[in-house]
Design a protein around this motif. Structure first.
Motif, PDB file in Angstrom:
ATOM      1  N   VAL A  66      10.430   4.802  15.217  1.00  0.00           N
ATOM      2  CA  VAL A  66       9.664   4.198  14.134  1.00  0.00           C
ATOM      3  C   VAL A  66      10.639   3.597  13.128  1.00  0.00           C
ATOM      4  O   VAL A  66      11.825   3.918  13.134  1.00  0.00           O
ATOM      5  N   THR A  67      10.136   2.738  12.289  1.00  0.00           N
ATOM      6  CA  THR A  67      10.920   2.214  11.171  1.00  0.00           C
ATOM      7  C   THR A  67      10.472   2.951   9.926  1.00  0.00           C
ATOM      8  O   THR A  67       9.272   3.004   9.629  1.00  0.00           O
ATOM      9  N   PHE A  68      11.409   3.539   9.211  1.00  0.00           N
ATOM     10  CA  PHE A  68      11.100   4.162   7.927  1.00  0.00           C
ATOM     11  C   PHE A  68      11.434   3.159   6.832  1.00  0.00           C
ATOM     12  O   PHE A  68      12.457   2.482   6.893  1.00  0.00           O
ATOM     13  N   THR A  69      10.574   3.076   5.839  1.00  0.00           N
ATOM     14  CA  THR A  69      10.826   2.228   4.682  1.00  0.00           C
ATOM     15  C   THR A  69      10.186   2.887   3.470  1.00  0.00           C
ATOM     16  O   THR A  69       9.427   3.841   3.610  1.00  0.00           O
ATOM     17  N   ARG A  70      10.493   2.386   2.312  1.00  0.00           N
ATOM     18  CA  ARG A  70       9.972   2.969   1.066  1.00  0.00           C
ATOM     19  C   ARG A  70       9.597   1.863   0.106  1.00  0.00           C
ATOM     20  O   ARG A  70      10.342   0.903  -0.054  1.00  0.00           O
ATOM     21  N   GLU A  71       8.429   1.970  -0.505  1.00  0.00           N
ATOM     22  CA  GLU A  71       8.062   0.988  -1.506  1.00  0.00           C
ATOM     23  C   GLU A  71       8.950   1.165  -2.739  1.00  0.00           C
ATOM     24  O   GLU A  71       9.474   2.250  -2.974  1.00  0.00           O
ATOM     25  N   ASP A  72       9.149   0.095  -3.482  1.00  0.00           N
ATOM     26  CA  ASP A  72      10.028   0.128  -4.644  1.00  0.00           C
ATOM     27  C   ASP A  72       9.242  -0.350  -5.860  1.00  0.00           C
ATOM     28  O   ASP A  72       8.821  -1.509  -5.877  1.00  0.00           O
ATOM     29  N   PRO A  73       9.016   0.504  -6.846  1.00  0.00           N
ATOM     30  CA  PRO A  73       9.444   1.894  -6.925  1.00  0.00           C
ATOM     31  C   PRO A  73       8.567   2.793  -6.050  1.00  0.00           C
ATOM     32  O   PRO A  73       7.435   2.417  -5.721  1.00  0.00           O
ATOM     33  N   PRO A  74       9.098   3.965  -5.699  1.00  0.00           N
ATOM     34  CA  PRO A  74       8.335   4.917  -4.895  1.00  0.00           C
ATOM     35  C   PRO A  74       7.051   5.354  -5.607  1.00  0.00           C
ATOM     36  O   PRO A  74       6.920   5.201  -6.811  1.00  0.00           O
ATOM     37  N   PHE A  75       6.133   5.901  -4.851  1.00  0.00           N
ATOM     38  CA  PHE A  75       4.854   6.412  -5.343  1.00  0.00           C
ATOM     39  C   PHE A  75       3.996   5.301  -5.945  1.00  0.00           C
ATOM     40  O   PHE A  75       3.305   5.501  -6.931  1.00  0.00           O
ATOM     41  N   GLY A  76       4.033   4.126  -5.319  1.00  0.00           N
ATOM     42  CA  GLY A  76       3.287   2.974  -5.815  1.00  0.00           C
ATOM     43  C   GLY A  76       1.838   2.936  -5.384  1.00  0.00           C
ATOM     44  O   GLY A  76       1.124   2.011  -5.738  1.00  0.00           O
ATOM     45  N   GLY A  77       1.399   3.908  -4.603  1.00  0.00           N
ATOM     46  CA  GLY A  77       0.009   3.939  -4.165  1.00  0.00           C
ATOM     47  C   GLY A  77      -0.187   3.293  -2.808  1.00  0.00           C
ATOM     48  O   GLY A  77       0.743   2.716  -2.227  1.00  0.00           O
ATOM     49  N   PRO A  78      -1.415   3.362  -2.278  1.00  0.00           N
ATOM     50  CA  PRO A  78      -1.662   2.896  -0.911  1.00  0.00           C
ATOM     51  C   PRO A  78      -1.491   1.386  -0.717  1.00  0.00           C
ATOM     52  O   PRO A  78      -1.069   0.956   0.348  1.00  0.00           O
ATOM     53  N   VAL A  79      -1.812   0.566  -1.719  1.00  0.00           N
ATOM     54  CA  VAL A  79      -1.635  -0.884  -1.551  1.00  0.00           C
ATOM     55  C   VAL A  79      -0.154  -1.217  -1.442  1.00  0.00           C
ATOM     56  O   VAL A  79       0.270  -1.953  -0.547  1.00  0.00           O
ATOM     57  N   ALA A  80       0.644  -0.659  -2.344  1.00  0.00           N
ATOM     58  CA  ALA A  80       2.087  -0.894  -2.281  1.00  0.00           C
ATOM     59  C   ALA A  80       2.642  -0.398  -0.957  1.00  0.00           C
ATOM     60  O   ALA A  80       3.471  -1.061  -0.330  1.00  0.00           O
ATOM     61  N   GLY A  81       2.173   0.761  -0.504  1.00  0.00           N
ATOM     62  CA  GLY A  81       2.633   1.302   0.770  1.00  0.00           C
ATOM     63  C   GLY A  81       2.238   0.430   1.944  1.00  0.00           C
ATOM     64  O   GLY A  81       3.049   0.122   2.815  1.00  0.00           O
ATOM     65  N   LEU A  82       0.969   0.011   1.978  1.00  0.00           N
ATOM     66  CA  LEU A  82       0.488  -0.837   3.063  1.00  0.00           C
ATOM     67  C   LEU A  82       1.271  -2.139   3.134  1.00  0.00           C
ATOM     68  O   LEU A  82       1.760  -2.532   4.200  1.00  0.00           O
ATOM     69  N   LEU A  83       1.417  -2.819   2.004  1.00  0.00           N
ATOM     70  CA  LEU A  83       2.091  -4.125   2.008  1.00  0.00           C
ATOM     71  C   LEU A  83       3.585  -3.992   2.288  1.00  0.00           C
ATOM     72  O   LEU A  83       4.169  -4.838   2.972  1.00  0.00           O
ATOM     73  N   THR A  84       4.198  -2.913   1.803  1.00  0.00           N
ATOM     74  CA  THR A  84       5.601  -2.667   2.125  1.00  0.00           C
ATOM     75  C   THR A  84       5.754  -2.428   3.626  1.00  0.00           C
ATOM     76  O   THR A  84       6.675  -2.939   4.253  1.00  0.00           O
ATOM     77  N   GLY A  85       4.830  -1.665   4.211  1.00  0.00           N
ATOM     78  CA  GLY A  85       4.861  -1.417   5.648  1.00  0.00           C
ATOM     79  C   GLY A  85       4.678  -2.683   6.455  1.00  0.00           C
ATOM     80  O   GLY A  85       5.385  -2.916   7.435  1.00  0.00           O
ATOM     81  N   VAL A  86       3.752  -3.533   6.041  1.00  0.00           N
ATOM     82  CA  VAL A  86       3.530  -4.809   6.734  1.00  0.00           C
ATOM     83  C   VAL A  86       4.798  -5.661   6.675  1.00  0.00           C
ATOM     84  O   VAL A  86       5.203  -6.266   7.671  1.00  0.00           O
ATOM     85  N   ASP A  87       5.438  -5.687   5.519  1.00  0.00           N
ATOM     86  CA  ASP A  87       6.673  -6.476   5.373  1.00  0.00           C
ATOM     87  C   ASP A  87       7.804  -5.955   6.251  1.00  0.00           C
ATOM     88  O   ASP A  87       8.707  -6.704   6.606  1.00  0.00           O
ATOM     89  N   ALA A  88       7.772  -4.667   6.594  1.00  0.00           N
ATOM     90  CA  ALA A  88       8.848  -4.073   7.396  1.00  0.00           C
ATOM     91  C   ALA A  88       8.623  -4.214   8.901  1.00  0.00           C
ATOM     92  O   ALA A  88       9.513  -3.888   9.695  1.00  0.00           O
ATOM     93  N   LEU A  89       7.442  -4.703   9.309  1.00  0.00           N
ATOM     94  CA  LEU A  89       7.189  -4.882  10.739  1.00  0.00           C
ATOM     95  C   LEU A  89       8.169  -5.891  11.331  1.00  0.00           C
ATOM     96  O   LEU A  89       8.414  -6.942  10.750  1.00  0.00           O
TER      97      LEU A  89
END
Length: 192
Positions: A66-89
């Protein structure tokens, strides 16, 4: 638009970086049920995915690549997490599955049903017996790109606000599928 469940283009974003405020801030991905971590259990739900991005700290090992990534700043909520994850694909995706790590009853079958339910729509989300949308769904990548906010609005943005203009199917959960683990009591009673 009809989706071939066997076709390439389904990728997963697994959200593991929440604050777990009601559980003393622990990393839920490392909690164990039946000798397996919630991270391992959740990755099984993405069995059919071409690629999985885990958004959260890489503190729990996994056998699946898997690819691990982290939204910046951390703990940004589900939207930040989802979009950060999409960007890391690393691969293009037609459909993007999103799942919170604290939903151990979601399976690959759940995501197959969600992908079927979103045919001709912008996506589909699992709902509980009260009709409340859970953090488990499938989104058409083009539809998500259409409603994607600017970076400044991602942090602490409600998922409901991001998805409000999308045509989403609601898929009632089967059994315990929509149950999540938000408290120590939830963990204790997860199979009840």
């Amino acid at each position: 638009m009809d989706f071939d469940l066997g076709a390439a283009g389904f990728c997963g974003v697994l959200l593991t970086g929440g604050t777990a405020a009601r559980m003393d801030g622990i990393d839920k991905s490392g909690l164990e049920l039946g000798g397996r971590t919630l991270l391992e259990i959740s990755l099984d739900a993405f069995l059919d995915a071409d690629e999985v991005v885990v958004v959260g700290p890489p503190t729990v090992p996994t056998a699946r690549p898997v690819t691990f990534t982290r939204e910046d700043p951390p703990f940004g909520g589900p939207v930040a997490g989802l979009l950060t994850g999409v960007d890391a694909l690393l691969r293009p995706a037609r459909l993007i599955g999103v799942l919170a790590v604290d939903m151990p009853h979601v399976s690959s079958d759940t995501f197959r049903r969600l992908r079927t339910a979103c045919a001709g729509r912008d996506g589909a989300f699992l709902v509980d017996e009260t009709g409340r949308r859970q953090l488990c769904g499938v989104l058409d990548a083009a539809a998500l790109a259409r409603v994607r906010p600017g970076l400044q609005r991602q942090h602490n943005m409600a998922l409901r606000a991001l998805l409000v203009d999308l045509d989403l199917a609601e898929l009632p959960g089967i059994g315990n599928e929509p149950r999540d683990i938000d408290t120590w009591a939830d963990l204790r009673d997860h199979d009840a």
